[in-house]
Motif scaffolding. Structure first.
Motif, PDB file in Angstrom:
ATOM      1  N   LEU A   5       3.331  -8.799 -15.841  1.00 38.32           N
ATOM      2  CA  LEU A   5       3.150  -9.954 -14.968  1.00 38.32           C
ATOM      3  C   LEU A   5       3.548  -9.682 -13.519  1.00 38.32           C
ATOM      4  N   TYR A   6       4.399  -8.740 -13.330  1.00 34.43           N
ATOM      5  CA  TYR A   6       5.057  -8.665 -12.027  1.00 34.43           C
ATOM      6  C   TYR A   6       4.603  -7.586 -11.079  1.00 34.43           C
ATOM      7  N   LYS A   7       3.758  -6.719 -11.574  1.00 41.10           N
ATOM      8  CA  LYS A   7       3.387  -5.593 -10.726  1.00 41.10           C
ATOM      9  C   LYS A   7       2.638  -6.032  -9.466  1.00 41.10           C
ATOM     10  N   LYS A   8       1.774  -6.970  -9.660  1.00 44.95           N
ATOM     11  CA  LYS A   8       0.983  -7.415  -8.520  1.00 44.95           C
ATOM     12  C   LYS A   8       1.855  -8.145  -7.491  1.00 44.95           C
ATOM     13  N   ILE A   9       2.773  -8.921  -8.017  1.00 44.97           N
ATOM     14  CA  ILE A   9       3.625  -9.704  -7.128  1.00 44.97           C
ATOM     15  C   ILE A   9       4.449  -8.794  -6.227  1.00 44.97           C
ATOM     16  N   GLU A  10       5.038  -7.779  -6.824  1.00 44.22           N
ATOM     17  CA  GLU A  10       5.850  -6.853  -6.038  1.00 44.22           C
ATOM     18  C   GLU A  10       5.012  -6.216  -4.937  1.00 44.22           C
ATOM     19  N   TYR A  11       3.849  -5.794  -5.304  1.00 36.50           N
ATOM     20  CA  TYR A  11       2.971  -5.126  -4.348  1.00 36.50           C
ATOM     21  C   TYR A  11       2.667  -6.027  -3.161  1.00 36.50           C
ATOM     22  N   LYS A  67       3.833  -5.656   0.839  1.00 40.45           N
ATOM     23  CA  LYS A  67       2.874  -5.628   1.951  1.00 40.45           C
ATOM     24  C   LYS A  67       3.284  -6.640   3.015  1.00 40.45           C
ATOM     25  N   LEU A  68       3.737  -7.752   2.522  1.00 37.81           N
ATOM     26  CA  LEU A  68       4.179  -8.814   3.424  1.00 37.81           C
ATOM     27  C   LEU A  68       5.368  -8.347   4.257  1.00 37.81           C
ATOM     28  N   ILE A  69       6.312  -7.711   3.581  1.00 35.80           N
ATOM     29  CA  ILE A  69       7.520  -7.256   4.260  1.00 35.80           C
ATOM     30  C   ILE A  69       7.190  -6.143   5.263  1.00 35.80           C
ATOM     31  N   LEU A  70       6.323  -5.255   4.855  1.00 29.44           N
ATOM     32  CA  LEU A  70       6.056  -4.081   5.686  1.00 29.44           C
ATOM     33  C   LEU A  70       5.150  -4.366   6.873  1.00 29.44           C
ATOM     34  N   GLY A  71       4.517  -5.502   6.827  1.00 18.54           N
ATOM     35  CA  GLY A  71       3.676  -5.853   7.962  1.00 18.54           C
ATOM     36  C   GLY A  71       2.620  -4.809   8.208  1.00 18.54           C
ATOM     37  N   TYR A  72       2.391  -4.528   9.473  1.00 14.69           N
ATOM     38  CA  TYR A  72       1.282  -3.628   9.798  1.00 14.69           C
ATOM     39  C   TYR A  72       1.583  -2.181   9.458  1.00 14.69           C
ATOM     40  N   ASN A  73       2.822  -1.906   9.078  1.00 13.00           N
ATOM     41  CA  ASN A  73       3.212  -0.511   8.895  1.00 13.00           C
ATOM     42  C   ASN A  73       3.089  -0.035   7.446  1.00 13.00           C
ATOM     43  N   THR A  74       2.232  -0.639   6.694  1.00  8.56           N
ATOM     44  CA  THR A  74       2.200  -0.332   5.254  1.00  8.56           C
ATOM     45  C   THR A  74       1.601   1.021   4.915  1.00  8.56           C
ATOM     46  N   LYS A  75       1.042   1.677   5.901  1.00  9.36           N
ATOM     47  CA  LYS A  75       0.434   2.971   5.616  1.00  9.36           C
ATOM     48  C   LYS A  75       1.497   4.049   5.411  1.00  9.36           C
ATOM     49  N   ASP A 102       6.527   6.665   2.774  1.00 10.85           N
ATOM     50  CA  ASP A 102       7.973   6.784   2.575  1.00 10.85           C
ATOM     51  C   ASP A 102       8.650   5.435   2.794  1.00 10.85           C
ATOM     52  N   ARG A 103       8.186   4.776   3.843  1.00 11.52           N
ATOM     53  CA  ARG A 103       8.783   3.481   4.154  1.00 11.52           C
ATOM     54  C   ARG A 103       8.471   2.483   3.030  1.00 11.52           C
ATOM     55  N   PHE A 104       7.290   2.577   2.534  1.00  8.68           N
ATOM     56  CA  PHE A 104       6.902   1.697   1.429  1.00  8.68           C
ATOM     57  C   PHE A 104       7.831   1.908   0.236  1.00  8.68           C
ATOM     58  N   LEU A 105       8.033   3.177  -0.108  1.00 11.86           N
ATOM     59  CA  LEU A 105       8.865   3.468  -1.283  1.00 11.86           C
ATOM     60  C   LEU A 105      10.313   3.044  -1.057  1.00 11.86           C
ATOM     61  N   GLN A 106      10.747   3.228   0.181  1.00 13.66           N
ATOM     62  CA  GLN A 106      12.125   2.823   0.506  1.00 13.66           C
ATOM     63  C   GLN A 106      12.267   1.301   0.353  1.00 13.66           C
ATOM     64  N   LYS A 107      11.289   0.586   0.887  1.00 14.47           N
ATOM     65  CA  LYS A 107      11.345  -0.877   0.774  1.00 14.47           C
ATOM     66  C   LYS A 107      11.225  -1.320  -0.679  1.00 14.47           C
ATOM     67  N   GLN A 108      10.421  -0.574  -1.406  1.00 16.25           N
ATOM     68  CA  GLN A 108      10.243  -0.910  -2.817  1.00 16.25           C
ATOM     69  C   GLN A 108      11.572  -0.842  -3.557  1.00 16.25           C
ATOM     70  N   MET A 109      12.318   0.210  -3.234  1.00 22.00           N
ATOM     71  CA  MET A 109      13.621   0.370  -3.885  1.00 22.00           C
ATOM     72  C   MET A 109      14.552  -0.776  -3.499  1.00 22.00           C
ATOM     73  N   GLN A 110      14.551  -1.079  -2.207  1.00 19.30           N
ATOM     74  CA  GLN A 110      15.419  -2.172  -1.739  1.00 19.30           C
ATOM     75  C   GLN A 110      15.018  -3.488  -2.408  1.00 19.30           C
ATOM     76  N   TYR A 111      13.723  -3.677  -2.513  1.00 22.13           N
ATOM     77  CA  TYR A 111      13.216  -4.898  -3.133  1.00 22.13           C
ATOM     78  C   TYR A 111      13.693  -5.001  -4.571  1.00 22.13           C
ATOM     79  N   ARG A 112      13.562  -3.892  -5.273  1.00 21.85           N
ATOM     80  CA  ARG A 112      13.950  -3.912  -6.688  1.00 21.85           C
ATOM     81  C   ARG A 112      15.447  -4.096  -6.858  1.00 21.85           C
ATOM     82  N   ASN A 113      16.203  -3.655  -5.856  1.00 23.83           N
ATOM     83  CA  ASN A 113      17.660  -3.857  -5.922  1.00 23.83           C
ATOM     84  C   ASN A 113      18.059  -5.244  -5.450  1.00 23.83           C
TER      85      ASN A 113
END
Ligand code: ATP
Length: 481
Positions: A194-200, A204-212, A215-226
């Protein structure tokens, strides 16, 4: 936005009314825009697909950087929180059991008793949400075991309810978990999906225009999960009003996530770890629909030596232990409200009481679907919203052909469906095969009709002829929808 729109629309209207009443800056519900990729409004120029390891993918989202828009008085954090709270309370209070049954009646024919039982159980779940502390913890979720003939509306009822409540809805086949790779500890994937799409989307929302930036994406992903980003404030752009003025507001990540949990019923992307927060969310709102449960029941047959021999009911070659899977399902039943949908011939050969005792105990509410009759079939064709005939009529209008069905033609379609079901009972699904058979030639030829806007009357004889021809030519028995 949502094809099954009516009930959702009612709900949206209430939310919108609430928003405008509270002098929000837009009449539109800003959060509704979170539901579809291309309806996002936030600061983003490119997308990043975490599934794409090359990092080169671009999403089809075409948001704009926040600075491209000018700001209008924004909501304070406190205001945004308050609104989020009110919205979720509204969601809880929208449907009383009687109203829920009334809404279901528009789409689902017959089944008065199961509808009532289910509506009451669902309401109870929402009552439980309002209780906190130890008392709440001591309450068990009211899982429902729904059983009955194929095509009698089991899945349909829960799909409608999930839409009505904007609740996450996931349907899984219990037998999937007897396949290699899905057994044992992986069983929790039912929920995790259920949650994979939501996290994604939140990332994207958090990363704004810099989602490409991967590394930053993965870093934010970790922070998000924590949970480190829970209080992070995101910009949400509210779509333009009549004057096309774009507006934005701040919403906390945790609030967006919460709301998205409630609205997402869609397809799912990648897996994320199951954390406590997610578990709590799904406990409160999620609807998990476990299909094919009866296939996990073993049948008992006598072998030649006169001893009992246990065989898996569905397939003798099933790798994992079906009984094991029943036990694997227990924690899920403990943690969530689960609608269990036994499939075709559901609990006809085997009984619900053949399930592991522990499993039965966790599904205290039983709802038995009635077998649909010819009259029910007529009602499905004539009275339900967005029914098959209305769909066919509207589709042919595109070709400037006006279809009209005589009453006895509709009766005949119902009658023939009942007859065809005697061979292999697929319930109301049969109506689809019959309507398709009746309209096959017209659908094919309509664009070539010389006379535009003509009326075509479908008579009883025409139905009879088309269905009989089709039935002789084709094997309807294997039809599935
Ligand atoms: N009571 C009903 N009223 C209106 N439509 C119905 C009803 N029952 C079934 N249908 C129609 O038949 C289709 C199949 O029904 P549904 O998916 O709910 O079957 P089911 O009971 O879950 O069957 P199965 O056990 O085979 O999964 C639905 O999409 C719906 O269009």
């Amino acid at each position: 936005m949502n094809t099954d729109g009516k009930i959702i629309d009612e709900q949206q209207e209430q939310i919108q009314a609430k928003i405008s009443r509270d002098h929000l800056i837009s009449k539109e519900n800003p959060f509704a825009k979170l539901q579809a990729d291309n309806q996002y409004y936030f600061s983003e120029k490119t997308g990043f697909n975490p599934d794409d390891q090359s990092g080169t993918s671009k999403s089809n989202m075409s948001g704009s950087h926040i600075s491209d828009f000018y700001s209008i008085p924004k909501l304070s954090k406190v205001e945004a929180d308050a609104i989020m709270r009110e919205i979720s309370q509204d969601l809880d209070q929208i449907q009383t059991p009687s109203k829920l049954v009334e809404s279901l009646d528009k789409y689902i024919v017959s089944q008065a008793k199961p509808k009532k039982i289910i509506a009451q159980a669902i309401r109870n779940k929402y009552r439980m949400r309002m209780i906190s502390g130890e008392l709440r913890e001591s309450m068990r979720p009211s899982n429902i075991l729904v059983h009955g003939r194929s095509g009698s509306g089991k899945t349909e009822i829960f799909r409608k309810i999930a839409k009505l409540y904007n609740a996450p809805f996931i349907s899984v086949e219990a037998t999937r978990y007897t396949e290699v790779g899905y057994h044992g500890e992986d069983i929790t994937n039912i929920i995790v999906d259920l949650y994979k799409k939501i996290e994604y989307h939140i990332l994207k929302l958090i990363l704004g225009y810099n989602t490409k930036d991967k590394d930053r994406f993965l870093q934010k992903q970790m922070q998000y999960r924590n949970g480190e980003l829970d209080n992070y404030q995101c910009f949400i752009l509210v779509p333009g009003d009549k004057n096309n003025i774009q507006q934005f507001t701040f919403i906390k990540v945790q609030d967006i996530r919460k709301y998205m949990y409630e609205v997402y019923t869609d397809e799912l992307f990648q897996l994320i770890d199951l954390d406590q927060y997610i578990r709590t969310e799904i406990e409160q709102k999620g609807i998990v629909f476990i299909d094919e449960l009866d296939k996990l029941v073993k049948s008992v047959s006598l072998n030649l030596a006169g001893q009992f021999k246990i065989q898996p009911e569905s397939s003798a070659t099933t790798k994992a232990s079906d009984e094991g899977v029943q036990y694997d399902l227990l924690p899920i039943l403990d943690g969530t409200t689960v609608q269990v949908n036994p499939r075709a011939g559901a609990f006809e050969k085997v009984k619900p009481t053949d399930l592991a005792i522990e499993l039965q105990g966790r599904m205290p509410i039983k709802a038995k679907m009635e077998t649909l009759t010819k009259d029910d079939f007529v009602k499905i064709l004539k009275e339900t919203e967005h029914n098959l005939l209305i769909q066919a009529i509207e589709l042919l209008k595109i070709e400037r052909v006006n279809l009209v069905f005589s009453d006895d033609a509709i009766e005949q379609m119902a009658q023939l469906s009942v007859e065809l079901n005697q061979e292999d009972d697929i319930g109301a699904r049969r109506l689809r095969t019959v309507v398709d058979a009746v309209l096959e030639d017209i659908n094919f030829e309509a664009p070539d009709f010389e006379q535009k806007d003509a009326f075509i009357l479908i008579t009883k004889d025409y139905v009879e002829e088309k269905v009989k021809t089709q039935f002789q030519n084709r094997d309807f028995r294997n039809y599935t929808m």
